[in-house]
Design a protein around this motif. Structure first.
Motif, PDB file in Angstrom:
ATOM      1  N   LEU A  37     -17.374 -30.478 -19.055  1.00 13.14           N
ATOM      2  CA  LEU A  37     -17.084 -31.501 -20.067  1.00 13.14           C
ATOM      3  C   LEU A  37     -18.361 -32.204 -20.518  1.00 13.14           C
ATOM      4  O   LEU A  37     -18.564 -32.447 -21.713  1.00 13.14           O
ATOM      5  N   MET A  40     -20.087 -29.906 -22.900  1.00 11.74           N
ATOM      6  CA  MET A  40     -19.462 -29.902 -24.227  1.00 11.74           C
ATOM      7  C   MET A  40     -19.912 -31.118 -25.035  1.00 11.74           C
ATOM      8  O   MET A  40     -20.238 -31.010 -26.219  1.00 11.74           O
ATOM      9  N   TRP A 106     -16.992 -31.493 -29.588  1.00 10.49           N
ATOM     10  CA  TRP A 106     -16.426 -32.587 -28.797  1.00 10.49           C
ATOM     11  C   TRP A 106     -15.897 -33.685 -29.712  1.00 10.49           C
ATOM     12  O   TRP A 106     -14.794 -34.198 -29.510  1.00 10.49           O
ATOM     13  N   PHE A 109     -12.406 -32.357 -31.186  1.00 11.65           N
ATOM     14  CA  PHE A 109     -11.210 -32.133 -30.358  1.00 11.65           C
ATOM     15  C   PHE A 109     -10.799 -33.366 -29.566  1.00 11.65           C
ATOM     16  O   PHE A 109      -9.652 -33.469 -29.111  1.00 11.65           O
ATOM     17  N   LYS A 110     -11.713 -34.332 -29.389  1.00 12.83           N
ATOM     18  CA  LYS A 110     -11.338 -35.526 -28.620  1.00 12.83           C
ATOM     19  C   LYS A 110     -10.304 -36.378 -29.361  1.00 12.83           C
ATOM     20  O   LYS A 110      -9.700 -37.266 -28.762  1.00 12.83           O
ATOM     21  N   HIS A 120      -6.223 -26.628 -26.727  1.00 11.11           N
ATOM     22  CA  HIS A 120      -7.380 -26.294 -27.546  1.00 11.11           C
ATOM     23  C   HIS A 120      -8.619 -26.057 -26.675  1.00 11.11           C
ATOM     24  O   HIS A 120      -9.361 -25.094 -26.889  1.00 11.11           O
ATOM     25  N   VAL A 121      -8.833 -26.939 -25.687  1.00  9.16           N
ATOM     26  CA  VAL A 121     -10.003 -26.799 -24.822  1.00  9.16           C
ATOM     27  C   VAL A 121      -9.868 -25.573 -23.929  1.00  9.16           C
ATOM     28  O   VAL A 121     -10.813 -24.803 -23.756  1.00  9.16           O
ATOM     29  N   GLN A 122      -8.658 -25.373 -23.358  1.00 12.92           N
ATOM     30  CA  GLN A 122      -8.431 -24.220 -22.489  1.00 12.92           C
ATOM     31  C   GLN A 122      -8.570 -22.899 -23.244  1.00 12.92           C
ATOM     32  O   GLN A 122      -9.217 -21.964 -22.765  1.00 12.92           O
ATOM     33  N   VAL A 125     -12.163 -23.879 -26.826  1.00 15.84           N
ATOM     34  CA  VAL A 125     -13.469 -24.503 -26.586  1.00 15.84           C
ATOM     35  C   VAL A 125     -14.151 -23.904 -25.356  1.00 15.84           C
ATOM     36  O   VAL A 125     -15.341 -23.549 -25.408  1.00 15.84           O
ATOM     37  N   PHE A 126     -13.431 -23.798 -24.244  1.00 18.00           N
ATOM     38  CA  PHE A 126     -14.055 -23.287 -23.026  1.00 18.00           C
ATOM     39  C   PHE A 126     -14.461 -21.818 -23.162  1.00 18.00           C
ATOM     40  O   PHE A 126     -15.575 -21.448 -22.776  1.00 18.00           O
ATOM     41  N   VAL A 160     -12.240 -37.216 -20.796  1.00 12.28           N
ATOM     42  CA  VAL A 160     -12.986 -37.246 -22.060  1.00 12.28           C
ATOM     43  C   VAL A 160     -13.346 -38.687 -22.426  1.00 12.28           C
ATOM     44  O   VAL A 160     -14.485 -38.987 -22.823  1.00 12.28           O
TER      45      VAL A 160
END
Length: 571
Positions: A37, A40, A106, A109-110, A120-122, A125-126, A160
Motif C-alpha cells: 500500500l 502504491m 492511489w 481508487f481511494k 479494484h485493488v485485488q 491495481v495489485f 488507505v
C-alpha cells in the motif's frame, strides 16, 4: 528515528492494530501488505511530481499511468499456427480486457466505496503493481508469487486512510524540518519488529538509520562505485549509500552554483537528501547500476526492491541468494560493501561455499570472510559484527582476524554500546572498517596493515533503553567521523583516551586480539597519604579525646545524681 515523532509513531501503531484486529497478525505478512500500500501511494506521488517537474523544465516524461494496461494473461502472443481470424480474436480480447492506467492511481481508487475499492485493488491495481517493470524485470520476477491477502473491505479503507495521514505527517516534517522523504517503509518495519518478542531469532534486526549514515560517512561511496550488501534485508545500507552519493552530488552542484536548495544537518548531524531529480541522466543511469543486494528471505527481497523504488531507483538490483552457499560464486566484484549480516549461530556445513577457507559454521565469521572475497583489490568494507569476533579464542576467530590485519588494511575498529540494537537485542557489537590489499591467492610480501585506529563509542545520541529516545546533541557520531578522517598514528597515541591507534606489531604480539580493552590503559588517580607515624599520632590523639569525653561524662553524671539525691528525687 520513529520513536521521536509521536504523531508518526501513533499512526503506525494504529495501522498495526488495524491489521491485527483485521486478522493479519503475522508481523512479516502485515508489513508486506502495508508496504504494498505504501508503494502504491508513493508510486502515484512520485509520478505526479515527475510530471509536474517535466512540465516545468520542458523535458519529456512518460507517466506510468498513461494509456492502458493489459494483464499478462490477456496479452496477444503471435503464433505461426494462428490463423488471421484467431489473431484478430486475440487482439479483440486484448482490447476488451485493457485497463485505463489512470484508474490504477492511489489518488483515484481511494475514492471508491469499500467493496469496490477492495475488488479494484485485488483484481487490477495489485496485478499492475506486480507487472510494473515488464515481464523480464527483476522486480516482476520476485513479485510473481506475491499475494494481496487483505480480504476485508473495511480494513483496506482504514489502511488507505491511515497511510494518507502518515504521508501528511511526513510532508509536514519535510516542510518544517527541511528533511527529505524519510524511509517510511523502514520505519514501519522497525515498528512491527518491536511488537514481537521473538523478533531477531532469524537475525532480522534493522540497523538504525543513524548508524548506517555513520558507516556511509566512513567509507564515502562515490558515483561509479559498485556497492553491495550480501545480507540486505529491507535495503537500508543500499539506501544509505545511495543517499550519501546523491547528497555529495547535490553539494557539488551547490558549490558550482547550480544547486537549488541548501542542505541542513539532520537530527544526527548528517547532511542528507534523497532527491535525485536534479541529477543528470548519465548520473542516474550510473547510480542505477551501482547498488546490489542479496537476501535469503523472499519477503525481504520484495521489501528491499520496493524500498529502493520508493526512493527513486526504477529497477534495483536486489536478488534472492544465499551468499554463503555453494550456488553463489561472485568474487572481487565490488568497490564498497556495507553490511550488518545476521548472527544466527551456525549453518549447514555441507552447503558452505568451498571458496570460504575458515573451518567454521559460524555465520558471523563466514560473512566477514565472504565480504573480503567480494571486494575488489582496493575496495573497502564497513561491517557490523558481534564483539566476540574481536577476541574469540577459537582458531577460526584468530585466522579471520589475522586475515584482516595481514591481507587487508584494517583501518578501524569501532566498538558500539550494547543498547544500539534495542529493543530487539542488547548484544554488544563493533564496526570493522577494512580495505582489501592482497587477494586470497596472492603471496603476501608485506602485511597490509600498519596501524589500527580504535574508538569506543559511549553514546549514539539516543537513550540506551528500549525506548531509544533522542538525547540532546549527536552523541559520539560526529566525533567519530571527524576523528577518523583526521586520524594520525603519530599523535593518536594516548591509550587512556576513547580513541587511539595501535601499531600492527602490538596486535601481532597480542595474538591479533582486536578488542578495545586489550589496548586501553586505565587512569588511576594518584592519592598521597601521610607517613604512618603521623597517622598513628592522629589515632592516639583521637582515642585520648574520646577517653577524656567519657571521663567528663562520668563526672557530669555523678554531679547530677548528687543534686537529685539532695532534692529527694532519687533514693
Amino acid at each position: 528515528m520513529l520513536q521521536n515523532n509521536p504523531g508518526l509513531k501513533s499512526k503506525i501503531d494504529q495501522l498495526w492494530n488495524k491489521f491485527w484486529s483485521g486478522g493479519i497478525s503475522n508481523p512479516l505478512t502485515a508489513i508486506e501488505q502495508i508496504t504494498y500500500l505504501l508503494f502504491m501511494k508513493r508510486l502515484d506521488e512520485q509520478d505526479l511530481k515527475r510530471q509536474s517537474d517535466a512540465e516545468f523544465t520542458g523535458e519529456k516524461y512518460n507517466s506510468k499511468f498513461e494509456g492502458s494496461w493489459i494483464p499478462p494473461e490477456y496479452r496477444a502472443r503471435w503464433d505461426d499456427k494462428d490463423s488471421a481470424d484467431e489473431w484478430a480474436k486475440k487482439l479483440l480480447d486484448e482490447k476488451r480486457f485493457a485497463i485505463d492506467k489512470h484508474t490504477l492511481r492511489w489518488s483515484e481508487f481511494k475514492r471508491l466505496q469499500a467493496q469496490n475499492m477492495l475488488q479494484h485493488v485485488q483484481g487490477k491495481v495489485f496485478p499492475f503493481l506486480k507487472d510494473l517493470n515488464g515481464a523480464e524485470s527483476n522486480f516482476t520476477h520476485h513479485m510473481k508469487n506475491a499475494v494481496f491477502v487483505i480480504s476485508k473491505p473495511a480494513l483496506l479503507v482504514e489502511a488507505v486512510k491511515t497511510i494518507d495521514e502518515i504521508f501528511e505527517i511526513m510532508e509536514t516534517d519535510s516542510r518544517e524540518n527541511g528533511q527529505a522523504f524519510q524511509d517510511i517503509q523502514g520505519d514501519v518495519y522497525e515498528m512491527l519488529l518491536s511488537e514481537i518478542a521473538t523478533a531477531g531469532k532469524n537475525g532480522q534486526f534493522r540497523t538504525p538509520r543513524h548508524i548506517i549514515k555513520l558507516m556511509a560517512e566512513l567509507v564515502q561511496p562515490q558515483l561509479g562505485h559498485k556497492i553491495a550488501d550480501p545480507a540486505c534485508g529491507s535495503g537500508g545500507f543500499l539506501l544509505g549509500a545511495y543517499q550519501y552519493i546523491v547528497t555529495q552530488l547535490a553539494l557539488s552542484n551547490m558549490k558550482k552554483g547550480t544547486g537549488t536548495k541548501e542542505l541542513s544537518p539532520d537530527e544526527d548531524g548528517f547532511l542528507r537528501t534523497s532527491v535525485a531529480a536534479a541529477l543528470t541522466e548519465k548520473a542516474q543511469a550510473i547510480l542505477q547500476e551501482s547498488l546490489w543486494g542479496y537476501d535469503i528471505d523472499s519477503t525481504m527481497v520484495r521489501l528491499g526492491l520496493m524500498n529502493l523504488m520508493m526512493h527513486g531507483l526504477d529497477e534495483p538490483h536486489i536478488d534472492y541468494k544465499d551468499t554463503l552457499s555453494k550456488s553463489y560464486n561472485e568474487e572481487a566484484e565490488y568497490d564498497i560493501v556495507m553490511a550488518n549480516p545476521p548472527f544466527t549461530g551456525s549453518i549447514d556445513k555441507s552447503d558452505i561455499n568451498e571458496n570460504l577457507q575458515l573451518a567454521t559454521t559460524k555465520t558471523e565469521l563466514l560473512f566477514v570472510e565472504n565480504i573480503y572475497r567480494l571486494l575488489k583489490k582496493g575496495g573497502t568494507a564497513c561491517v557490523i559484527v558481534p564483539q566476540g569476533v574481536l577476541f574469540g579464542s577459537g582458531s577460526a576467530f584468530k585466522i579471520l582476524r589475522q586475515l584482516l590485519v595481514v591481507r587487508c588494511d584494517l583501518k578501524a575498529v569501532i566498538t558500539l554500546p550494547s543498547g544500539v540494537f534495542k529493543p530487539y537485542a542488547g548484544v554488544s557489537t563493533a564496526m570493522l572498517l577494512f580495505t582489501k590489499v592482497w587477494g586470497p591467492q596472492d603471496k603476501v610480501t608485506q602485511p597490509a596493515t600498519e596501524h589500527v585506529w580504535f574508538y569506543e563509542m559511549a553514546t549514539d545520541g539516543y537513550s540506551m533503553d528500549d525506548k531509544r529516545s533522542k538525547q540532546e546533541g549527536y552523541g559520539d557520531l560526529q566525533d567519530i567521523v571527524a576523528k577518523y578522517h583526521a586520524r594520525n598514528p603519530a599523535t593518536d597515541t594516548d591509550r587512556t583516551a576513547k580513541y587511539f591507534t595501535v601499531p600492527r606489531t602490538s596486535i601481532e604480539t597480542e595474538g591479533y586480539d582486536l578488542s578495545f580493552s586489550r589496548y586501553t590503559k586505565d587512569v588511576f588517580e594518584e592519592v598521597h597519604y601521610d607517613e604512618p607515624s603521623m597517622i598513628l599520632d592522629r589515632l592516639i590523639q583521637a582515642e585520648i579525646g574520646e577517653l577524656e569525653e567519657m571521663e567528663m561524662a562520668k563526672v557530669q553524671g555523678g554531679i547530677v545524681r548528687q543534686l537529685l539525691e539532695l532534692k529527694g528525687i532519687v533514693g
